[in-house]
Structures are given as C-alpha cells and as structure tokens.
Design an enzyme around this catalytic site. Structure first.
Site, mmCIF file in Angstrom:
data_model
loop_
_atom_site.group_PDB
_atom_site.id
_atom_site.type_symbol
_atom_site.label_atom_id
_atom_site.label_comp_id
_atom_site.label_asym_id
_atom_site.label_seq_id
_atom_site.Cartn_x
_atom_site.Cartn_y
_atom_site.Cartn_z
ATOM 1 N N HIS A 1 -3.598 82.394 13.317
ATOM 2 C CA HIS A 1 -4.618 82.223 14.348
ATOM 3 C C HIS A 1 -4.912 83.602 14.933
ATOM 4 O O HIS A 1 -3.994 84.365 15.201
ATOM 5 C CB HIS A 1 -4.086 81.279 15.427
ATOM 6 C CG HIS A 1 -5.149 80.715 16.322
ATOM 7 N ND1 HIS A 1 -5.811 81.489 17.243
ATOM 8 C CD2 HIS A 1 -5.663 79.474 16.428
ATOM 9 C CE1 HIS A 1 -6.692 80.716 17.881
ATOM 10 N NE2 HIS A 1 -6.617 79.493 17.407
ATOM 11 N N ARG B 1 -13.337 81.790 23.469
ATOM 12 C CA ARG B 1 -14.373 82.518 22.728
ATOM 13 C C ARG B 1 -15.636 81.679 22.639
ATOM 14 O O ARG B 1 -16.742 82.187 22.799
ATOM 15 C CB ARG B 1 -13.851 82.886 21.329
ATOM 16 C CG ARG B 1 -12.945 84.104 21.345
ATOM 17 C CD ARG B 1 -12.321 84.355 19.985
ATOM 18 N NE ARG B 1 -11.269 83.384 19.698
ATOM 19 C CZ ARG B 1 -11.027 82.850 18.504
ATOM 20 N NH1 ARG B 1 -11.768 83.192 17.469
ATOM 21 N NH2 ARG B 1 -10.055 81.991 18.342
#
Ligand SMILES: Cc1cc2nc3c(=O)[nH]c(=O)nc-3n(C[C@H](O)[C@H](O)[C@H](O)COP(=O)(O)OP(=O)(O)OC[C@H]3O[C@@H](n4cnc5c(N)ncnc54)[C@H](O)[C@@H]3O)c2cc1C
Ligand SMILES: *[C@@H]1O[C@H](CO)[C@@H](O)[C@H](O)[C@H]1NC(C)=O
Ligand SMILES: *[C@@H]1O[C@H](CO)[C@@H](O)[C@H](O)[C@H]1NC(C)=O
Ligand SMILES: *[C@@H]1O[C@H](CO)[C@@H](O)[C@H](O)[C@H]1NC(C)=O
Length: 504
Positions: A285, A308
């Site tokens: 990740h 994000r």
C-alpha cells in the site's frame, strides 16, 4: 487548549473505549469456557476453526446455525485478527445500497485486476471469482439483514468501475463493527468456545492422508489435541517480515507493514499436502503513516485512501511527483524511485501527504483520529518549505479549480477548496511511506473451500477461507474484496464442515 482536549477525549470515548470494552467483556465471557480437550465420544461431532478474524467468525457462525458445536482456536490474547482493523468496507454487487443502475461488472473488474495471474489455473480461478462475485450480494445481506450490521454507505475504490464497497454510516469502522457483532452472537451460543492464547502447531492426519484434527499449545503452555473437521482461517503473512515474506519476497525485507507482526500459518497446511499459489503476489500500500514519535516502528497505521480521494496531494522534496489517485502499485512504484531512509532496520520513504480545509472536512472522521494520534498535524504552507512548496500546492490548486490540466494527469480532486495559496494558507500534513499490506497468495482452494493437494484433489477433513487461501485475487486484490472472501468462503467452509459432521 481545554476545548480541544475535551473533543479528543470525546472522540476516544465514542470511538475506542466502547469498542475495547465490548471486546474485553466478550473476552471475559469466553474465559469461563475451560480449555480442555473434547472427550473422545463427542470428538467427531464438533468442528475446529483456527483463527478469529472474519473468515473464522463467518465459518463458526454458519456451523452454529446448524447446531454443531465449534471450538475456535486463536493464538493471540484477543480475537479479531487483522479483520478488526479494516476501514474501507466490504464489496457486494448488486445490492440495494448501491446507486442505480444495477451493477453487473464486479466479475469483469475482478478478472481485470487479477491480470496476468489468470494465465495459470484459469478455469479454477474463474470458478473462485464467480463464487466470490455471485455470492457477494448474499454476503452483504447476511451481515445487514441477518446480523443487523449497518453497511448502508457505499464508496468507489481504486480499480472498481462502480461504487460497491459497503461500510456503516456511523463512527465505527466496518471491520470493527462486523467483528464485534459476530463475536457477540457467537459468545451467546452455548455450543461455542473460543480458546485464546492457543496456537495450532500441526495438523493431525489419518493413514489415508485425511485430516482428523489439530495439535495446539494451550493458554497454559500445554501441548493438546482436538479431533474433528478443521477450518483454517489463519490469515495472511504480510506481517511475517522475517519469515514467509522474506522467503517469497526478499525484496520486501525491512518494509514496514499494516499487519500485526506474526508468522504465517500456511506451512501447517503444506505439511499436510496442500498446494500454494501466487506466493510472490504481495500488495504494497503506498501510504502507511510514519509516526514522528517512532519512525522505526514496523507496524504502521494505514493512511486511508479516502484522504487522497477527498483531495490530498503528495509531495517529495517539496514537489509533486505522481497522480495520487493512480493504482496502489503505480503510486508505490513512483514513491520507491527515491531511496528510503533506514530507521532501526526499517525502510521508510519521505513523502508528505497534504490536505486543505476542504479535504479535511470531507475526511473528518478519519482525520480527527490521525490528528489525535499525532500522525498528522495542522500547519501552514510556509512551515512545509519555501516558495517551491507554495508553487507546488498552487499548481495543484489550479488543476483542482479547472484552471489548467494537472501535470500528472489527475482528474478528480475530491473536496479540495483552496484557490489562492499563500504562505499562511492552512494545511494538514503527515509523513507517509509504502507498507506491506496484503498477501494475495496462499493455499489452493476450490469453490467449496476445500484445500487441494498437489494433484489438485481435495484433502479430506480440511477447508480454508480468508487471506490464508490463494488464487482468488491473482496478481492484485481489489479493495473491499478481502472482507468479502472471508464471508463468502468462510460461510461455504462452515456449510461443508457441517455437512461432514452430519455424515458421521
Ligand atoms: C489496516 C487494514 C485495513 C484493511 N482494510 C480492509 C478493508 O477495508 N476491506 C477489505 O476487504 N480488506 C481490508 N483489509 C484486509 C483484510 O482486513 C484482511 O485481509 C482480512 O481481514 C483477513 O481476514 P482473515 O479472517 O483471513 O484473517 P485475520 O483477520 O488476519 O485473522 C487470522 C487470525 O488467525 C490467527 N492465527 C493465525 N495462525 C494461527 C495459529 N497457528 N493458531 C491459532 N491462531 C492463529 C491470527 O492470530 C489471527 O487472529 C485491511 C487490512 C488491514 C491490515
Ligand atoms: C448444541 O449442540 C448439540 C449437539 O452437540 C445440539 O443437539 C444442540 O441443538 C446445539 N444447541 C444449539 C443451541 O444449537
Ligand atoms: C493470554 O496471554 C496474555 C498475555 O500473554 C495474558 O495477559 C492473558 O491473561 C492470557 N489469557 C488467557 C485466556 O489465558
Ligand atoms: C464482461 O466481459 C465480457 C468479455 O469481455 C463482455 O462480453 C461483457 O459484456 C462484460 N460485461 C460487462 C457487464 O461489462
């Protein structure tokens, strides 16, 4: 600042304390169950489940619904595994919680995500993916309608062509909500016993190769045995950095992880003849938080994708370097083009994740937790660096406001609001680094969750479900499909073991 402190205490009180106390109460309730070997006369009539994550809980619940006693062995002091940490949710399609039109592309999305891995064992993988996706709706409804868990919010994660990842509308993250509800139900059943601090050390087999039970080390440190059909729900090896991870992906040695640090248990099954697949497919990740207080800590908090998605941008040495909404693999690769810093043997990269007030507001429930934990802080643009940083943030703001194309091709900017970036503009910032997150590989199972041997034949008496199994995700797991595989294949394994008990 007392008002602020009160807010965080409230946050802790509403969010964690009830969760912990709930788990604690449940744990206490289970401790009244004596850790004894089941007498030989009843041995064949109870099932053994190993691992108390979502796969093990789903299997146990299914067995109990058929009135079969279950002994659940868990090596840690507390139940829940990595499942209790899941924060994005569980996939299901089509469900009544999804926006119209009817979602019929989950199978295709999963095939696409599995990618090149499909070139081996194709028919077998397609059967698994068919089972996973076709039963996804029932899996979600099992949780919402049978177990009364709220999963009414649906989000679209990377790699998905539709919004199909379900979570609750409240404060409790989905993993914790699902795990605590199932545990509560199981603990209320007199036929359920959870043995914590109990580590399975080997699988017992008859002379014909079939599995007859397990050997384990009890909470008191004694070697014991249990007889009965066995369901492996022991999770993956993303936290086994010195062991299986090093063996299959030496290049990931020294990486931090979002998983608890424990050894993988798939070797217990290969010792019983099981076959492994996709062991090199490990999901990294791009964003785990580097805690400024302990940068060299191996286990890291995940910085949720939503940060994000809602408008967070990333800076390296004061400059943007990637479309933050690209796939996990792509973003990770860009971050790793720079050299890591090695802190106490742990590799950490130096990337800043930056949100403005708009993005903060949209991700508030996550953000307040990260701020409270000290993983992010509120500051101003000038504190992040000089004119270069201001220009980088201004460039991003211009793209977000549609004034020009983004230089990295980013198209969505979530709730980013900041237009005119000055040195005094308020931002939220945290340091992030790639982290080992999920292991796609594991023991080969078929669509009935039976563990296959090296000839592709089912090994009698044993099933596997959840992250310990391999072949479902191929080269890449879609976000939300791991909790799903736990429920789908955990329930199938439970049905299969129940059927085997009926036949005795
Ligand atoms: C921070 C984080 C967030 C995530 N978010 C999501 C998400 O939003 N959606 C999603 O789909 N997936 C998510 N994932 C992935 C997902 O949580 C896991 O893949 C999934 O929970 C695995 O469940 P499991 O039941 O297979 O194993 P686990 O939940 O890991 O449980 C395995 C259990 O088995 C026990 N065990 C292992 N070996 C033995 C042994 N020999 N004897 C006794 N006990 C043993 C372990 O102690 C552990 O408790 C996330 C993962 C992490 C780490
Ligand atoms: C408990 O298990 C026994 C079989 O051992 C079964 O007869 C009984 O119905 C089960 N009880 C419940 C509540 O399911
Ligand atoms: C399990 O182990 C922990 C720590 O090792 C201990 O505190 C706890 O009391 C143990 N629980 C049981 C049920 O033995
Ligand atoms: C899935 O892919 C197949 C094969 O490429 C295609 O025929 C089908 O139309 C696709 N289905 C959807 C819903 O996109």
């Amino acid at each position: 600042m007392p008002a602020r402190r009160i807010f965080f205490l409230l946050l802790a009180a509403t969010f964690f304390i009830p969760l912990l106390s709930m788990l604690y109460t449940r744990l206490m309730a289970t401790m009244t169950n004596p850790a004894t070997t089941i007498p030989a006369t009843t041995a064949a009539r109870h099932a053994i489940v190993i691992g108390s994550g979502l796969a093990g809980l789903s299997a146990s619940s299914t067995l109990l619904s058929h009135h079969h006693p279950v002994t659940l062995l868990e090596r840690l002091p507390k139940p829940g595994g990595n499942s209790i940490k899941a924060s994005s949710g569980i996939n299901g399609a089509p469900t009544r919680f999804q926006p119209a039109p009817t979602d019929d592309s989950f199978y295709n999305d999963t095939i696409r995500s599995a990618g090149p891995a499909l070139s081996s064992m194709r028919a077998q993988r397609e059967r698994l993916i068919t089972t996973l996706t076709q039963q996804s709706k029932d899996a979600v409804y099992w949780l919402t309608d049978d177990k009364n868990i709220d999963l009414s919010l649906v989000a679209q994660l990377g790699g998905h062509s539709r919004a199909r990842t379900h979570r609750g509308a409240g404060q409790t993250p989905p993993g914790a909500a699902i795990v605590t509800t199932l545990l509560k139900e199981l603990n209320a059943d007199p036929n359920f016993s959870l043995l914590t601090n109990s580590t399975v050390t080997s699988v017992l087999r008859a002379s014909d190769g079939s599995v007859t039970g397990v050997a384990y080390t009890s909470a008191e440190g004694e070697e014991k045995q249990l007889l009965g059909p066995v369901i492996f729900a022991t999770g993956g090896f993303a936290g086994d950095s010195a062991g299986m991870l090093k063996q299959y992906r030496p290049d990931l040695a020294g990486f931090p992880s979002t998983n608890e640090a424990w050894p993988g248990s798939a070797p217990l099954l290969t010792a019983a003849g099981a076959q492994l697949v996709d062991m090199e497919s490990v999901q990294v990740h791009p964003t785990g938080f580097v805690d400024p207080k302990e940068p060299g800590k191996v286990v890291k908090f995940l910085s949720a994708e939503v940060l994000r998605g809602e408008g967070g941008l990333m800076l390296r040495a004061g400059k943007r370097f990637v479309d933050e909404l690209q796939t996990r693999q792509f973003v990770t690769d860009r971050i790793m083009e720079a050299a890591p810093e090695v802190v106490e043997g742990v590799k950490v990269w130096d990337v800043q994740l930056v949100l403005d007030e708009g993005a903060y507001g949209a991700a508030k429930s996550h953000m307040d937790f990260y701020l409270w934990k000290g993983l992010m802080r509120k500051t101003t643009v000038c504190e992040l660096g000089g004119e270069e940083v201001r220009e980088a943030v201004q460039g991003f703001a211009n793209a977000a406001k549609g004034k020009r194309e983004d230089e990295f091709g980013r198209r969505a900017f979530g709730h980013w609001e900041l237009d005119d970036v000055t040195p005094e503009s308020v931002v939220y910032v945290g340091r992030v680094t790639p982290v080992v997150h999920f292991t796609m590989g594991g023991v080969v199972i078929d669509e009935k969750a039976r563990v296959l041997d090296r000839e592709g034949e089912p090994i009698k008496g044993v099933w596997a479900a959840g992250e310990v199994s391999g072949g479902i995700h191929g080269a890449n797991r879609l976000g939300g499909s791991s909790l799903l595989e736990c429920v789908v294949f955990g329930r199938i394994a439970g049905e299969q073991a129940a059927e085997s008990l009926r036949k005795v």
